[in-house]
Design an enzyme around this catalytic site. Structure first.
Site, PDB file in Angstrom:
ATOM      1  N   ASN A   7      14.995  21.865  61.654  1.00 47.89           N
ATOM      2  CA  ASN A   7      16.382  21.577  62.024  1.00 47.89           C
ATOM      3  C   ASN A   7      16.615  22.087  63.444  1.00 47.89           C
ATOM      4  O   ASN A   7      16.503  23.286  63.696  1.00 47.89           O
ATOM      5  CB  ASN A   7      17.312  22.271  61.018  1.00 47.89           C
ATOM      6  CG  ASN A   7      18.756  21.954  61.303  1.00 47.89           C
ATOM      7  OD1 ASN A   7      19.187  22.020  62.448  1.00 47.89           O
ATOM      8  ND2 ASN A   7      19.510  21.625  60.278  1.00 47.89           N
ATOM      9  N   HIS A  10      20.175  24.246  66.245  1.00 44.99           N
ATOM     10  CA  HIS A  10      20.336  25.582  66.835  1.00 44.99           C
ATOM     11  C   HIS A  10      19.996  25.591  68.325  1.00 44.99           C
ATOM     12  O   HIS A  10      20.499  26.423  69.066  1.00 44.99           O
ATOM     13  CB  HIS A  10      19.492  26.582  66.040  1.00 44.99           C
ATOM     14  CG  HIS A  10      19.706  26.414  64.555  1.00 44.99           C
ATOM     15  ND1 HIS A  10      20.799  26.936  63.909  1.00 44.99           N
ATOM     16  CD2 HIS A  10      19.018  25.706  63.631  1.00 44.99           C
ATOM     17  CE1 HIS A  10      20.758  26.568  62.636  1.00 44.99           C
ATOM     18  NE2 HIS A  10      19.690  25.830  62.440  1.00 44.99           N
ATOM     19  N   HIS A  47      22.104  17.610  62.659  1.00 44.49           N
ATOM     20  CA  HIS A  47      23.402  17.480  61.990  1.00 44.49           C
ATOM     21  C   HIS A  47      24.467  17.149  63.030  1.00 44.49           C
ATOM     22  O   HIS A  47      24.796  17.987  63.873  1.00 44.49           O
ATOM     23  CB  HIS A  47      23.712  18.823  61.300  1.00 44.49           C
ATOM     24  CG  HIS A  47      24.968  18.840  60.487  1.00 44.49           C
ATOM     25  ND1 HIS A  47      25.366  19.949  59.785  1.00 44.49           N
ATOM     26  CD2 HIS A  47      25.921  17.900  60.259  1.00 44.49           C
ATOM     27  CE1 HIS A  47      26.512  19.687  59.153  1.00 44.49           C
ATOM     28  NE2 HIS A  47      26.860  18.456  59.437  1.00 44.49           N
ATOM     29  N   ARG A  49      27.929  17.094  63.503  1.00 44.16           N
ATOM     30  CA  ARG A  49      29.144  17.553  62.816  1.00 44.16           C
ATOM     31  C   ARG A  49      30.354  16.791  63.340  1.00 44.16           C
ATOM     32  O   ARG A  49      30.362  16.304  64.473  1.00 44.16           O
ATOM     33  CB  ARG A  49      29.336  19.056  63.041  1.00 44.16           C
ATOM     34  CG  ARG A  49      28.251  19.913  62.379  1.00 44.16           C
ATOM     35  CD  ARG A  49      28.597  21.384  62.499  1.00 44.16           C
ATOM     36  NE  ARG A  49      29.629  21.742  61.559  1.00 44.16           N
ATOM     37  CZ  ARG A  49      29.433  22.446  60.432  1.00 44.16           C
ATOM     38  NH1 ARG A  49      28.222  22.893  60.131  1.00 44.16           N
ATOM     39  NH2 ARG A  49      30.426  22.722  59.635  1.00 44.16           N
ATOM     40  N   ARG A  53      30.129  20.275  67.446  1.00 43.76           N
ATOM     41  CA  ARG A  53      30.010  21.613  68.036  1.00 43.76           C
ATOM     42  C   ARG A  53      28.614  21.919  68.585  1.00 43.76           C
ATOM     43  O   ARG A  53      28.453  22.802  69.383  1.00 43.76           O
ATOM     44  CB  ARG A  53      30.435  22.681  67.041  1.00 43.76           C
ATOM     45  CG  ARG A  53      29.418  22.934  65.957  1.00 43.76           C
ATOM     46  CD  ARG A  53      29.754  24.160  65.162  1.00 43.76           C
ATOM     47  NE  ARG A  53      30.896  23.929  64.303  1.00 43.76           N
ATOM     48  CZ  ARG A  53      31.085  24.579  63.153  1.00 43.76           C
ATOM     49  NH1 ARG A  53      30.213  25.497  62.781  1.00 43.76           N
ATOM     50  NH2 ARG A  53      32.108  24.327  62.399  1.00 43.76           N
ATOM     51  N   GLU A  74      21.609  14.552  59.264  1.00 45.05           N
ATOM     52  CA  GLU A  74      22.470  15.335  58.364  1.00 45.05           C
ATOM     53  C   GLU A  74      23.919  15.074  58.743  1.00 45.05           C
ATOM     54  O   GLU A  74      24.278  15.119  59.926  1.00 45.05           O
ATOM     55  CB  GLU A  74      22.109  16.823  58.532  1.00 45.05           C
ATOM     56  CG  GLU A  74      22.888  17.731  57.617  1.00 45.05           C
ATOM     57  CD  GLU A  74      22.451  19.190  57.759  1.00 45.05           C
ATOM     58  OE1 GLU A  74      21.296  19.461  58.158  1.00 45.05           O
ATOM     59  OE2 GLU A  74      23.303  20.056  57.480  1.00 45.05           O
ATOM     60  N   THR A 105      26.219  25.315  57.212  1.00 43.68           N
ATOM     61  CA  THR A 105      26.588  24.664  55.949  1.00 43.68           C
ATOM     62  C   THR A 105      26.592  25.685  54.815  1.00 43.68           C
ATOM     63  O   THR A 105      25.540  26.184  54.417  1.00 43.68           O
ATOM     64  CB  THR A 105      25.606  23.513  55.641  1.00 43.68           C
ATOM     65  OG1 THR A 105      25.480  22.724  56.822  1.00 43.68           O
ATOM     66  CG2 THR A 105      26.109  22.659  54.509  1.00 43.68           C
ATOM     67  N   GLU A 155      18.118  18.128  48.169  1.00 41.99           N
ATOM     68  CA  GLU A 155      17.658  19.317  48.893  1.00 41.99           C
ATOM     69  C   GLU A 155      18.371  20.514  48.268  1.00 41.99           C
ATOM     70  O   GLU A 155      19.602  20.581  48.260  1.00 41.99           O
ATOM     71  CB  GLU A 155      17.987  19.205  50.389  1.00 41.99           C
ATOM     72  CG  GLU A 155      17.495  20.442  51.147  1.00 41.99           C
ATOM     73  CD  GLU A 155      17.620  20.337  52.662  1.00 41.99           C
ATOM     74  OE1 GLU A 155      17.636  19.214  53.204  1.00 41.99           O
ATOM     75  OE2 GLU A 155      17.711  21.396  53.295  1.00 41.99           O
ATOM     76  N   HIS A 194      17.514  26.355  53.846  1.00 43.95           N
ATOM     77  CA  HIS A 194      18.651  27.138  54.336  1.00 43.95           C
ATOM     78  C   HIS A 194      18.333  28.626  54.312  1.00 43.95           C
ATOM     79  O   HIS A 194      18.054  29.185  53.248  1.00 43.95           O
ATOM     80  CB  HIS A 194      19.956  26.890  53.552  1.00 43.95           C
ATOM     81  CG  HIS A 194      21.152  27.048  54.438  1.00 43.95           C
ATOM     82  ND1 HIS A 194      21.617  28.279  54.824  1.00 43.95           N
ATOM     83  CD2 HIS A 194      21.951  26.149  55.056  1.00 43.95           C
ATOM     84  CE1 HIS A 194      22.650  28.120  55.628  1.00 43.95           C
ATOM     85  NE2 HIS A 194      22.876  26.824  55.798  1.00 43.95           N
TER      86      HIS A 194
HETATM   87  N1  PXP Z   1      19.058  22.136  55.262  1.00 38.97           N
HETATM   88  C1  PXP Z   1      20.362  21.863  55.524  1.00 38.97           C
HETATM   89  C2  PXP Z   1      21.006  20.768  54.764  1.00 38.97           C
HETATM   90  C3  PXP Z   1      21.072  22.603  56.495  1.00 38.97           C
HETATM   91  O1  PXP Z   1      22.368  22.329  56.732  1.00 38.97           O
HETATM   92  C4  PXP Z   1      20.399  23.606  57.209  1.00 38.97           C
HETATM   93  C5  PXP Z   1      21.167  24.369  58.251  1.00 38.97           C
HETATM   94  O2  PXP Z   1      20.723  24.243  59.519  1.00 38.97           O
HETATM   95  C6  PXP Z   1      19.049  23.830  56.913  1.00 38.97           C
HETATM   96  C7  PXP Z   1      18.404  23.099  55.927  1.00 38.97           C
HETATM   97  C8  PXP Z   1      18.241  24.868  57.631  1.00 38.97           C
HETATM   98  O3  PXP Z   1      18.846  26.106  57.491  1.00 38.97           O
HETATM   99  P1  PXP Z   1      18.482  27.262  58.501  1.00 38.97           P
HETATM  100  O4  PXP Z   1      18.934  26.819  59.849  1.00 38.97           O
HETATM  101  O5  PXP Z   1      19.236  28.430  57.988  1.00 38.97           O
HETATM  102  O6  PXP Z   1      16.995  27.421  58.452  1.00 38.97           O
END
Ligand code: PXP
Length: 245
Positions: A7, A10, A47, A49, A53, A74, A105, A155, A194
């Site tokens: 993901n 970040h 994602h 949003r 953001r 996402e 999330t 997921e 997550h």
């Molecule tokens: N899966 C989903 C659906 C998410 O919203 C996130 C958040 O970025 C992740 C996985 C990955 O989570 P993390 O960034 O905490 O590793």
């Protein structure tokens, strides 16, 4: 082999912290995604949003164009996002709950409670050849609703497992293991993610019915430590800023 999806939201969060109203700016989430692709990851999640953001519309389109590996888009289950998805045609869409005040999330999608409102969105996405994934808590009720909705993938939210310790974490791990087995029995491809880190990923990666893990924040944070020394070298070599030999 268990697939790794990264993901890259970040990276965009870091960019937006400085370049909120600008057309450009670094670091580039697309460049980060291409590095992950080169390193052998299975897919990229981004994602978009509703408040834009971190990931922006242009990032999503550039990712779709640049990547050879699957893009997992996402998004919240809104008409605006479904409209974007059916133009974008990513490999998959992951539907998540979205609250403006949350930092990331928090909690899974209430598929059972929102069944009727999800139904048209899920069928539109599937009719356009997009695989539909639902980000849910590891609960049988949510899994059964996901199967009735004809979702392709679930997921499982590992946030609570990562945020707890000791017996509470053990109990949550059991819930995830059980849910992954139930998902498989219902014919749903099972992913999880997550909050996973070096410390928490191993017991999750050992669950046999899991097909893919999605990890973001920790990997991007770790990249600072595995790359900061190289950044110093790269800025110093042409400028003689440091005497690194
Ligand atoms: N899966 C989903 C659906 C998410 O919203 C996130 C958040 O970025 C992740 C996985 C990955 O989570 P993390 O960034 O905490 O590793």
């Amino acid at each position: 082999m268990l697939k790794l999806g990264v993901n890259i939201d970040h990276v965009a969060t870091v960019r937006q912290a400085r370049y909120r109203n600008s057309e450009q700016g670094e670091p580039s989430p697309v460049q980060a995604a291409l590095s992950c692709e080169q390193a052998g990851c299975y897919g990229i999640t981004a994602h978009l949003r509703e408040d834009r953001r971190h990931i922006l519309d242009r990032d999503i389109w550039s990712l779709k164009e640049a990547l050879k590996i699957p893009l997992n888009f996402e998004m919240a289950n809104t008409s605006e996002m479904v409209g974007i998805a059916i133009k974008l045609l990513p490999a998959s869409v992951c539907l998540v709950p979205e609250k403006r005040e949350e930092r990331t999330t928090e909690g899974g999608l209430d598929v059972a409670g929102g069944f009727e409102s999800l139904k048209p969105f899920v069928s539109t996405l599937k009719d356009n050849g997009i695989l539909v994934s639902l980000f849910i808590e590891p609960s049988e009720k949510q899994l059964e609703a996901a199967a009735s909705l004809n979702a392709d993938i679930v997921e499982l939210h590992t946030g609570r497992y990562c945020d707890t310790e000791g017996t509470a974490r053990d109990a949550e791990l059991k819930r995830i293991i059980h849910a992954a087995g139930v998902a498989e029995g219902l014919g749903l491809e099972c992913h999880a993610g997550h909050g996973l880190t070096f410390d928490t990923v191993t017991p999750i990666a050992e669950i046999p019915s899991l097909v893919e893990l999605n990890i973001g924040h920790f990997l991007i944070g770790e990249a600072i430590f595995s790359g900061l020394d190289l950044s110093l070298i790269h800025i110093s070599e042409p400028t003689r800023l440091l005497s690194i030999s």
